[in-house]
Scaffold this motif. Structure first.
Motif, PDB file in Angstrom:
ATOM      1  N   HIS A 161       0.848  -1.199   0.000  1.00 29.72           N
ATOM      2  CA  HIS A 161       0.000   0.000   0.000  1.00 29.72           C
ATOM      3  C   HIS A 161       0.881   1.246   0.000  1.00 29.72           C
ATOM      4  O   HIS A 161       1.859   1.301   0.743  1.00 29.72           O
ATOM      5  CB  HIS A 161      -0.933   0.009   1.208  1.00 29.72           C
ATOM      6  N   PRO A 162       0.541   2.239  -0.848  1.00 30.21           N
ATOM      7  CA  PRO A 162       1.410   3.411  -0.925  1.00 30.21           C
ATOM      8  C   PRO A 162       1.480   4.244   0.356  1.00 30.21           C
ATOM      9  O   PRO A 162       2.513   4.857   0.622  1.00 30.21           O
ATOM     10  CB  PRO A 162       0.812   4.231  -2.077  1.00 30.21           C
ATOM     11  N   ASN A 163       0.420   4.304   1.155  1.00 31.09           N
ATOM     12  CA  ASN A 163       0.411   5.250   2.282  1.00 31.09           C
ATOM     13  C   ASN A 163       0.217   4.654   3.671  1.00 31.09           C
ATOM     14  O   ASN A 163       0.656   5.241   4.650  1.00 31.09           O
ATOM     15  CB  ASN A 163      -0.684   6.302   2.081  1.00 31.09           C
ATOM     16  N   TRP A 164      -0.490   3.528   3.767  1.00 31.86           N
ATOM     17  CA  TRP A 164      -0.856   3.007   5.085  1.00 31.86           C
ATOM     18  C   TRP A 164      -0.251   1.624   5.293  1.00 31.86           C
ATOM     19  O   TRP A 164      -0.183   0.821   4.374  1.00 31.86           O
ATOM     20  CB  TRP A 164      -2.377   2.857   5.213  1.00 31.86           C
ATOM     21  N   LYS A 165       0.117   1.343   6.556  1.00 34.86           N
ATOM     22  CA  LYS A 165       0.557  -0.002   6.922  1.00 34.86           C
ATOM     23  C   LYS A 165      -0.568  -0.649   7.726  1.00 34.86           C
ATOM     24  O   LYS A 165      -0.907  -0.190   8.795  1.00 34.86           O
ATOM     25  CB  LYS A 165       1.840   0.096   7.760  1.00 34.86           C
ATOM     26  N   MET A 166      -1.160  -1.706   7.158  1.00 36.23           N
ATOM     27  CA  MET A 166      -2.357  -2.274   7.799  1.00 36.23           C
ATOM     28  C   MET A 166      -2.310  -3.796   7.692  1.00 36.23           C
ATOM     29  O   MET A 166      -1.388  -4.361   7.116  1.00 36.23           O
ATOM     30  CB  MET A 166      -3.613  -1.780   7.066  1.00 36.23           C
ATOM     31  N   GLY A 167      -3.323  -4.472   8.228  1.00 39.30           N
ATOM     32  CA  GLY A 167      -3.430  -5.921   8.103  1.00 39.30           C
ATOM     33  C   GLY A 167      -3.568  -6.340   6.639  1.00 39.30           C
ATOM     34  O   GLY A 167      -3.876  -5.521   5.780  1.00 39.30           O
ATOM     35  N   GLN A 168      -3.332  -7.624   6.375  1.00 37.37           N
ATOM     36  CA  GLN A 168      -3.310  -8.103   4.983  1.00 37.37           C
ATOM     37  C   GLN A 168      -4.664  -7.989   4.286  1.00 37.37           C
ATOM     38  O   GLN A 168      -4.734  -7.600   3.122  1.00 37.37           O
ATOM     39  CB  GLN A 168      -2.860  -9.564   4.965  1.00 37.37           C
ATOM     40  N   LYS A 169      -5.725  -8.343   4.996  1.00 44.69           N
ATOM     41  CA  LYS A 169      -7.034  -8.367   4.331  1.00 44.69           C
ATOM     42  C   LYS A 169      -7.427  -6.966   3.861  1.00 44.69           C
ATOM     43  O   LYS A 169      -7.825  -6.775   2.710  1.00 44.69           O
ATOM     44  CB  LYS A 169      -8.081  -8.942   5.299  1.00 44.69           C
ATOM     45  N   ILE A 170      -7.311  -5.986   4.722  1.00 45.89           N
ATOM     46  CA  ILE A 170      -7.706  -4.620   4.342  1.00 45.89           C
ATOM     47  C   ILE A 170      -6.747  -4.052   3.282  1.00 45.89           C
ATOM     48  O   ILE A 170      -7.143  -3.242   2.455  1.00 45.89           O
ATOM     49  CB  ILE A 170      -7.830  -3.687   5.575  1.00 45.89           C
ATOM     50  N   THR A 171      -5.509  -4.513   3.285  1.00 44.74           N
ATOM     51  CA  THR A 171      -4.560  -4.022   2.277  1.00 44.74           C
ATOM     52  C   THR A 171      -4.955  -4.534   0.882  1.00 44.74           C
ATOM     53  O   THR A 171      -4.913  -3.775  -0.097  1.00 44.74           O
ATOM     54  CB  THR A 171      -3.121  -4.440   2.632  1.00 44.74           C
ATOM     55  N   ILE A 172      -5.358  -5.795   0.800  1.00 39.18           N
ATOM     56  CA  ILE A 172      -5.852  -6.310  -0.491  1.00 39.18           C
ATOM     57  C   ILE A 172      -7.153  -5.596  -0.862  1.00 39.18           C
ATOM     58  O   ILE A 172      -7.357  -5.197  -2.020  1.00 39.18           O
ATOM     59  CB  ILE A 172      -6.069  -7.848  -0.444  1.00 39.18           C
ATOM     60  N   ASP A 173      -8.031  -5.397   0.114  1.00 33.18           N
ATOM     61  CA  ASP A 173      -9.272  -4.657  -0.147  1.00 33.18           C
ATOM     62  C   ASP A 173      -8.975  -3.251  -0.683  1.00 33.18           C
ATOM     63  O   ASP A 173      -9.751  -2.706  -1.463  1.00 33.18           O
ATOM     64  CB  ASP A 173     -10.105  -4.516   1.141  1.00 33.18           C
ATOM     65  N   SER A 174      -7.867  -2.666  -0.243  1.00 28.21           N
ATOM     66  CA  SER A 174      -7.515  -1.331  -0.735  1.00 28.21           C
ATOM     67  C   SER A 174      -7.036  -1.397  -2.179  1.00 28.21           C
ATOM     68  O   SER A 174      -7.271  -0.475  -2.955  1.00 28.21           O
ATOM     69  CB  SER A 174      -6.421  -0.708   0.130  1.00 28.21           C
ATOM     70  N   ALA A 175      -6.377  -2.483  -2.537  1.00 27.23           N
ATOM     71  CA  ALA A 175      -5.894  -2.633  -3.908  1.00 27.23           C
ATOM     72  C   ALA A 175      -7.057  -2.839  -4.885  1.00 27.23           C
ATOM     73  O   ALA A 175      -7.038  -2.341  -6.006  1.00 27.23           O
ATOM     74  CB  ALA A 175      -4.901  -3.794  -3.990  1.00 27.23           C
ATOM     75  N   THR A 176      -8.095  -3.579  -4.462  1.00 24.09           N
ATOM     76  CA  THR A 176      -9.263  -3.794  -5.341  1.00 24.09           C
ATOM     77  C   THR A 176     -10.256  -2.639  -5.236  1.00 24.09           C
ATOM     78  O   THR A 176     -11.147  -2.504  -6.041  1.00 24.09           O
ATOM     79  CB  THR A 176     -10.047  -5.068  -4.933  1.00 24.09           C
ATOM     80  N   MET A 177     -10.121  -1.849  -4.203  1.00 25.49           N
ATOM     81  CA  MET A 177     -11.036  -0.793  -3.778  1.00 25.49           C
ATOM     82  C   MET A 177     -12.324  -1.321  -3.144  1.00 25.49           C
ATOM     83  O   MET A 177     -13.265  -0.560  -2.896  1.00 25.49           O
ATOM     84  CB  MET A 177     -11.355   0.204  -4.880  1.00 25.49           C
ATOM     85  N   MET A 178     -12.362  -2.617  -2.855  1.00 28.38           N
ATOM     86  CA  MET A 178     -13.491  -3.105  -2.058  1.00 28.38           C
ATOM     87  C   MET A 178     -13.490  -2.415  -0.706  1.00 28.38           C
ATOM     88  O   MET A 178     -14.546  -2.183  -0.115  1.00 28.38           O
ATOM     89  CB  MET A 178     -13.423  -4.630  -1.900  1.00 28.38           C
ATOM     90  N   ASN A 179     -12.303  -2.073  -0.206  1.00 24.31           N
ATOM     91  CA  ASN A 179     -12.261  -1.376   1.081  1.00 24.31           C
ATOM     92  C   ASN A 179     -13.127  -0.116   1.031  1.00 24.31           C
ATOM     93  O   ASN A 179     -13.902   0.147   1.945  1.00 24.31           O
ATOM     94  CB  ASN A 179     -10.820  -1.027   1.459  1.00 24.31           C
ATOM     95  N   LYS A 180     -13.013   0.654  -0.061  1.00 19.86           N
ATOM     96  CA  LYS A 180     -13.830   1.871  -0.150  1.00 19.86           C
ATOM     97  C   LYS A 180     -15.302   1.507  -0.284  1.00 19.86           C
ATOM     98  O   LYS A 180     -16.180   2.185   0.249  1.00 19.86           O
ATOM     99  CB  LYS A 180     -13.362   2.730  -1.330  1.00 19.86           C
ATOM    100  N   GLY A 181     -15.569   0.406  -1.010  1.00 17.37           N
ATOM    101  CA  GLY A 181     -16.953  -0.060  -1.132  1.00 17.37           C
ATOM    102  C   GLY A 181     -17.542  -0.381   0.233  1.00 17.37           C
ATOM    103  O   GLY A 181     -18.659   0.030   0.562  1.00 17.37           O
ATOM    104  N   LEU A 182     -16.776  -1.106   1.043  1.00 16.46           N
ATOM    105  CA  LEU A 182     -17.246  -1.439   2.400  1.00 16.46           C
ATOM    106  C   LEU A 182     -17.420  -0.156   3.206  1.00 16.46           C
ATOM    107  O   LEU A 182     -18.352  -0.025   4.004  1.00 16.46           O
ATOM    108  CB  LEU A 182     -16.249  -2.375   3.101  1.00 16.46           C
TER     109      LEU A 182
END
Ligand code: NAD
Ligand code: MG
Length: 382
Positions: free
Chosen positions: A197-218
């Motif tokens: 992730h370019p800006n945040w250090k987080m757990g693996q699941k949310i990091t993948i969610d950020s790459a797909t943008m499902m994180n923003k969807g959630l």
């Protein structure tokens, strides 16, 4: 002094929360902790913070944890029932809900039902059971304080303004590691690339969610319930620098924004100390260090997961449960290198298409649909 039940103590949010407890021992005390299977770290945390009770995921790990903590005095519980007991213990003022995924739903909800204030990081709980959750919180007069940085930003931008004069909630998204990757390369991206992730250090699941943008969807669904906002009133913009954490636009066209460095201590501290702001050891934002701040529309083809989340929100009923359950299974399969990156949204979409939507009145129905979604997504992966 606020007494905390920390759900997910060994995770990224959990560890950051404990750093705050360490920094502000006169303000925060940890009464209970819940963790999955990182026993070594949990044992270390128990020795440092002396909680009265802890709960771990598996009963079979209890003897090992006991051995690790030696003669330290702590009650050890296990499973969902154990986690729920920690979240609802009478000594607790606030539950910091930071278990990842659907596993966090029941313990967090038990905290609400016990009348505890909820500092919420576990967005999946609201995605799955937003309506039930918000209703229960109202009935118990429980305050929901957002920990997610975007929602903390929105919450801050709402302070001192008229709720009825809000026009739009504007969530910012970094765009993740593939913001500028050629679209035809996305099929082949690796787990290692997706975890950067370019800006945040987080757990693996949310990091993948950020790459797909499902994180923003959630997060769109999370915002719908936290701020009682219709889907049309929630907008997403790409902001690669993650300095503006989110915004609220009012009916006069004015926009309030909250800015800060990318450090989860700030939103966690705001949730735990609300309405106060703590003077912590983190560095303040200096905009001259950033030069440019950019804002761009979301490219639909690059981030199909976001449209799936909006569709699930508009469909309502149990569709968000399916979105979340299928996503968790698909992300886990991607992390295990069993499917490709672009398979994630396809599995979610296919599972959503197969679902017969309904309105869930009880958590039991939600858990049943969650099971169905996970089984279905798993079958598609096989
Ligand atoms: P993580 O993977 O780093 O940590 C998850 C924690 O949950 C760990 O302590 C793990 O042991 C525990 N856990 C998992 N399954 C469990 C189970 N069945 N029973 C008991 N404990 C269990 O995750 P994270 O990045 O800290 O994220 C936690 C939550 O906060 C997620 O919902 C995430 O979306 C949200 N969130 C995280 C961040 C961040 O910066 N990390 C930011 C915003 C929101
Ligand atoms: Mg967020």
């Amino acid at each position: 002094m606020r007494t905390i039940a920390l759900l997910g103590s060994t995770g990224s949010i959990g560890v950051t929360t404990l750093a705050l407890v360490r920094e502000f021992p006169d303000r925060f005390k940890v009464h209970g902790m819940v963790a999955g299977s990182n026993l070594k770290l949990l044992a270390k945390q128990i020795k440092e913070f002396h909680p009265a009770c802890v709960a771990i995921k598996n009963e079979s790990d209890v003897p090992q944890l006991r051995a690790l903590i030696g003669n330290g005095k702590v009650e050890i519980l296990f499973g969902e029932a154990g986690a729920s007991a920690v979240a609802s213990a009478s000594e607790i003022d606030v539950v910091l809900a930071a278990i990842v995924g659907g596993a966090g739903l029941m313990p967090t909800l038990k905290g609400v039902l016990a009348g505890k204030e909820i500092a919420l990081a576990n967005k999946e709980a609201l995605v799955m059971a937003g309506e039930i959750f918000v209703k229960a919180a109202k009935a118990k007069r429980v305050r929901l304080l957002p920990v997610d940085s975007e929602h903390s930003a929105i919450f801050q931008c709402l302070q001192g303004n008229e709720r009825g004069e809000v026009d739009k909630i504007i969530l910012t998204a970094s765009g993740g590691p593939f913001l500028r990757a050629p679209l035809n390369r996305l099929e082949k991206v690796t787990v290692t690339q997706a975890l950067k992730h370019p800006n945040w250090k987080m757990g693996q699941k949310i990091t993948i969610d950020s790459a797909t943008m499902m994180n923003k969807g959630l997060e769109v669904i999370e915002a719908r319930w936290e701020f009682d906002m219709a889907p049309e009133g929630i907008q997403v913009v790409i902001h690669p620098q993650s300095v503006v954490h989110s915004m609220v636009r009012y009916q006069d066209g004015a926009v309030m924004a909250q800015l800060g460095i990318a450090d989860m201590r700030i939103p966690i501290a705001y949730a735990l100390a609300f309405p106060h702001r703590l003077k912590g050891s983190w560095r303040p934002l200096d905009l001259t260090q950033h030069g440019e701040l950019n804002f761009l529309p979301v490219e639909k083809k690059r981030y199909p997961a976001l449209a799936l989340a909006y569709a699930a929100l508009r469909d309502g009923g149990t569709m968000p449960v399916v979105l979340n359950g299928a996503n968790e299974v698909a992300v886990a399969a991607f992390l295990e290198r069993r499917i490709g990156f672009r398979e994630i949204h396809r599995i979610i979409e296919e599972t959503m298409q197969r679902h017969k939507n309904k309105r869930a009145k009880e958590v039991g129905e939600i858990l049943e649909v969650d099971r169905w979604a996970r089984e279905n997504a798993l079958a598609l992966i096989h």
